[in-house]
Enzyme design. Structure first.
Site, PDB file in Angstrom:
ATOM      1  N   CYS A  86       5.133  24.221 -14.568  1.00  0.00           N
ATOM      2  CA  CYS A  86       4.382  23.008 -14.172  1.00  0.00           C
ATOM      3  C   CYS A  86       3.009  23.003 -14.829  1.00  0.00           C
ATOM      4  CB  CYS A  86       4.221  22.947 -12.646  1.00  0.00           C
ATOM      5  SG  CYS A  86       5.764  22.870 -11.730  1.00  0.00           S
ATOM      6  N   ASP A 495     -23.795 -27.409 -26.223  1.00  0.00           N
ATOM      7  CA  ASP A 495     -22.662 -28.188 -25.729  1.00  0.00           C
ATOM      8  C   ASP A 495     -23.118 -28.869 -24.434  1.00  0.00           C
ATOM      9  OD1 ASP A 495     -19.890 -28.978 -25.384  1.00  0.00           O
ATOM     10  OD2 ASP A 495     -19.839 -27.488 -23.781  1.00  0.00           O
ATOM     11  N   ASP A 693     -15.207 -24.561 -27.719  1.00  0.00           N
ATOM     12  CA  ASP A 693     -16.469 -24.209 -28.386  1.00  0.00           C
ATOM     13  C   ASP A 693     -16.328 -22.958 -29.260  1.00  0.00           C
ATOM     14  OD1 ASP A 693     -17.901 -26.285 -27.081  1.00  0.00           O
ATOM     15  OD2 ASP A 693     -18.074 -25.061 -25.283  1.00  0.00           O
TER      16      ASP A 693
END
Length: 794
Positions: A86, A495, A693
């Site tokens: 392990c 914008d 945009d």
């Protein structure tokens, strides 16, 4: 280039600009590698093709050049291991993971000791990797108060400096004998007493300079260490030679310079210590951002409530947040209502109301009400982590203005060594023929005063402090180049929708009574149009109960028709009323006035009788006029760009004080308008928030995204302003101007210092120890000047 990977590597051991320049050149000679090395942040930003070069190849190359690759160590508790197979399995898998330098897993203690590159992999990713193998792991609790690498480094420098100063002080006092004829005990003038004090300073405290010089010379480079080693070694070994001449000849009066070598090393260490302390302050903004994050989270698992480290929160976890607590990760509300203080992320001072299914941002504060949330983004995916990454990348990037300093520093050390040799030759042959000492002192002074540290620090320290200051105010620059270019702007294109305006229509005027409004809102509830949503919200604010609609028809381009309580409701434009033979001549003037103000007006009739008019508009942001005025006062041309009709656009522009308007522009044509302005010689910034945009944001010299907008726009932009506050735009321009001014000051003094210092030293007008002090203070002064940016008022 499609396979290029981007990563950051922490580099230790760099002492001056020549070091960073050397590493950068060597890495860029590797196949498919593009590297930028920053002396101030001590990081290398590297782009490479994994098929041609691995990260290990890159780190090995840096280490071969004589520098270190910054790693961190972590201890994990690992659960579920049953045998050596392990622990061996976990160890092998971790050691193959990119970013992990070394991993050892101990079965007996159930611990994993991991050395990893924090720029590439984090603890959570390592724990996740272990969990995928079928085991469990968690960070050891004592890591909470762990000192950072930088703090430890400063502590070690301080200890070295104290030892060096204690040993050098008696030697420094011998200078007073020569300068002011001060009387000292005879032991102070004994050559072997001075030798005993100077040797540990030269070869123990100063060994770091020898190691650095050797590794640089071995790899064909030269840096500050080479100058320090040449200068101090010349003084030390000449003094040792003079001391040896006294053996068997007690009458000989030696000419000793032990004090020069020891005091020089002490002064250089002192300068580096002050510089490192000052540099650590330049990262305060990043530390502040990191400190915003919650340390623990209250998670509900299997109907049990438990506190866990925030690093262990997983996507899908259910968390409970009590009043006054921080939101640990990004997510959404699944139970309860509250208000959230988002000011630390968005800059908005007013708490935001949150209810079920509404988004939550990690590190914001729950003001009132206990809620439950589901985690949607954790670790490096959270909004705060994204902001931190942008700031880190900006602080680690190079501005174009730095290129000149990099080029000069690359050639600087060899040129200085040449000047020092020439100085020695001229002194010993022409100025004082045959006088070795005078020639040696002048050459040492040249070597010491010419260190290019200040030159290498001039730009990156200012970039770090400038981007950090901006981040504290909610302005994120994506790189030093963007910060530099921002100060060149002379035109700002805004914008309209969502940038100048709130992007959300609101009812501004209504001429009917509450009963009419109730019918109007009830009819509009069946429409998905944003204007209909504004009318329903307006009625809801007035606590009007909406009625059931038995029939609803949308009439494209005209309005709607609905049946409520057997009443026929019509809502729409003049054409709809004319077709229904309903006279509205009496409100024609009102309609015209609304339209001139940029509002959308809708007429209402009940059972063939005119009942009133409602005006809806996308209202401007409260701070928009002030922000635009500030930009105009800075000499910037402010232009509004919108797809709206000319009349509406002019009405909005008039409200905010904009004279130049480009209206009725299709989304795909916005970038062409930006190019047209650039063709007129303008440096243009585009400010936007929507997907439409994005092309214009990319084309502009500087793209500025509104933080409340779409991810596409933010990704396309060079600068992001958090929270949608327009006042941050003039602040971004101001911090750019202040930073570039600061960089120019630093470069002026760094160039000026070396230009003036070298000839003064060559003429023999500077004692080596004074040259050492001046060199140390030059670096400190550059960093200190950069720190002044923290006091800039935005």
């Amino acid at each position: 280039m499609a396979n290029q990977k981007q990563t950051t590597v922490g580099v230790t051991g760099m002492t001056c600009a020549a070091c960073s320049s050397r590493i950068e050149k060597v890495l860029n000679r590797m196949d498919s590698v593009d590297a930028k090395v920053n002396l101030t942040t001590e990081k290398a930003s590297v782009s490479f093709d994994p098929e041609q070069s691995s990260l290990k190849d890159i780190t090995n190359k840096i280490e071969k050049l004589g520098y270190g690759v910054l790693t961190e160590k972590a201890e994990l508790d690992v659960f579920g291991m049953t045998c050596a197979a392990c622990s061996s399995r976990i160890e092998k898998v971790l050691n193959r993971q990119e970013g992990i330098e070394q991993a050892t897993v101990n079965l007996t203690t159930e611990q994993a000791n991991i050395e990893y590159n924090p720029e590439i992999v984090d603890i959570k990713a390592i724990i996740d990797k272990i969990k995928k193998l079928g085991y469990d792991a968690q960070a050891k609790s004592e890591m909470k108060n762990k000192e950072t690498h930088k703090q430890k480094e400063i502590k070690q420098m301080k200890l070295k400096l104290i030892i060096s100063a204690v040993l050098s002080l008696p030697l420094f006092m011998t200078m007073l004998v020569h300068l002011f004829n001060v009387q000292l005990p005879s032991i102070f003038m004994n050559p072997w007493f001075q030798f005993i004090l100077a040797t540990p300073v030269q070869f123990v405290i100063g060994w770091q300079f020898y190691i650095g010089a050797y590794k640089n010379l071995r790899n064909g480079g030269a840096n500050m260490d080479v100058l320090v080693v040449l200068g101090t070694s010349a003084a030390y070994f000449y003094s040792l030679y003079e001391a040896i001449k006294t053996i068997g000849n007690p009458e000989y009066m030696p000419h000793l310079y032990f004090e020069t070598s020891a005091v020089l090393i002490t002064l250089i260490l002192f300068g580096k210590y002050l510089e490192q302390r000052a540099k650590s302050q330049t990262t305060n903004a990043l530390s502040s951002l990191l400190n915003l994050q919650a340390k623990e989270a209250r998670v509900i698992r299997e109907d049990k409530e438990m506190m866990i480290p925030v690093e262990e929160v997983a996507v899908g976890d259910v968390l409970r947040i009590k009043p006054g607590e921080k939101i640990p990760v990004d997510g959404k509300v699944i139970k309860g209502n509250t208000s959230i203080d988002e000011s630390m992320i968005t800059g908005e001072s007013i708490p935001v109301e949150k209810s079920i299914d509404e988004a939550l941002i990690g590190s914001t504060i729950n003001k009132n009400g206990s809620i439950e949330m589901k985690a949607t983004k954790v670790g490096s995916d959270t909004a705060l982590a994204s902001i931190v990454k942008v700031v880190e990348e900006a602080q680690g990037s190079k501005a174009p203005i730095q290129r000149l300093a990099d080029v000069i520093s690359g050639y600087f050390v060899p040129i200085v060594v040449g000047i020092a040799i020439l100085t020695f030759v001229i002194w010993i042959t022409l100025v004082n023929p045959g006088q070795f000492e005078g020639a040696l002192v002048a050459a040492i002074a040249v070597l010491v005063i010419a260190c290019p540290c200040a030159l290498g620090l001039a730009t990156p320290t200012s970039i770090m402090v400038g981007t950090g200051k901006a981040a504290e105010s909610g302005i994120l620059f994506k790189g030093g180049g963007h910060l530099e270019r921002t100060h060149q702007l002379n035109a700002i294109v805004l914008d309209k929708t969502g940038t100048i305006t709130k992007g959300k229509p609101e009812v501004t005027d209504f001429t009917g009574d509450d009963e009419t409004l109730q019918l109007l809102a009830s009819a509009e509830r069946g429409s998905e149009h944003p204007l209909a949503e504004a009318i329903v919200a307006y009625a809801t604010e007035k606590d009007l109960a909406l009625k059931e609609v038995s029939s609803f028809d949308a009439i494209p381009g005209h309005g709607i028709k609905a049946i409520i309580d057997r009443n026929e409701i019509l809502v729409g434009n003049r054409k709809l009323m004319t077709d229904a033979q309903i006279s509205v001549n009496q409100v024609e003037e009102t309609l015209t006035n609304f339209e001139h103000q940029g509002k959308t007006a809708m007429l209402m009739a009940v059972n063939g009788q005119y009942k009133g008019v409602v005006a809806v508009a996308d209202t401007i942001k409260e701070t928009a006029p002030e922000a635009i005025k500030l930009m105009q006062d800075e000499g910037l041309e402010v232009i509004m760009l919108t797809g709206d009709n000319e009349r509406t656009a002019q009405a909005i522009a008039k409200q905010v004080g904009i004279d130049s308007v480009i209206a009725e522009v299709l989304p795909e044509e916005k970038s062409n308008e930006i190019k047209a302005l650039q063709n007129k010689g303008k440096k243009v910034a585009m400010v936007g928030d929507g997907v439409n945009d994005a092309p214009a944001l990319v084309v502009a010299d500087i793209g500025i995204a509104i933080g409340t907008g779409t991810e596409v726009a933010i990704e396309a932009a060079d600068v992001t302003i958090l929270g949608g506050e327009l006042l941050l735009i003039p602040k971004a321009i101001k911090i750019s101007h202040a930073t570039i001014k600061n960089i120019k000051q630093n470069l002026f003094w760094a160039f000026g210092y070396n230009t003036a210092g070298i000839p003064i030293a060559a003429l023999g007008l500077l004692a080596p120890w004074i040259a050492g002090a001046a060199m140390a203070l030059s670096s400190v002064s550059v960093v200190t000047n950069a720190l002044r940016l923290k006091r800039v008022k935005l």
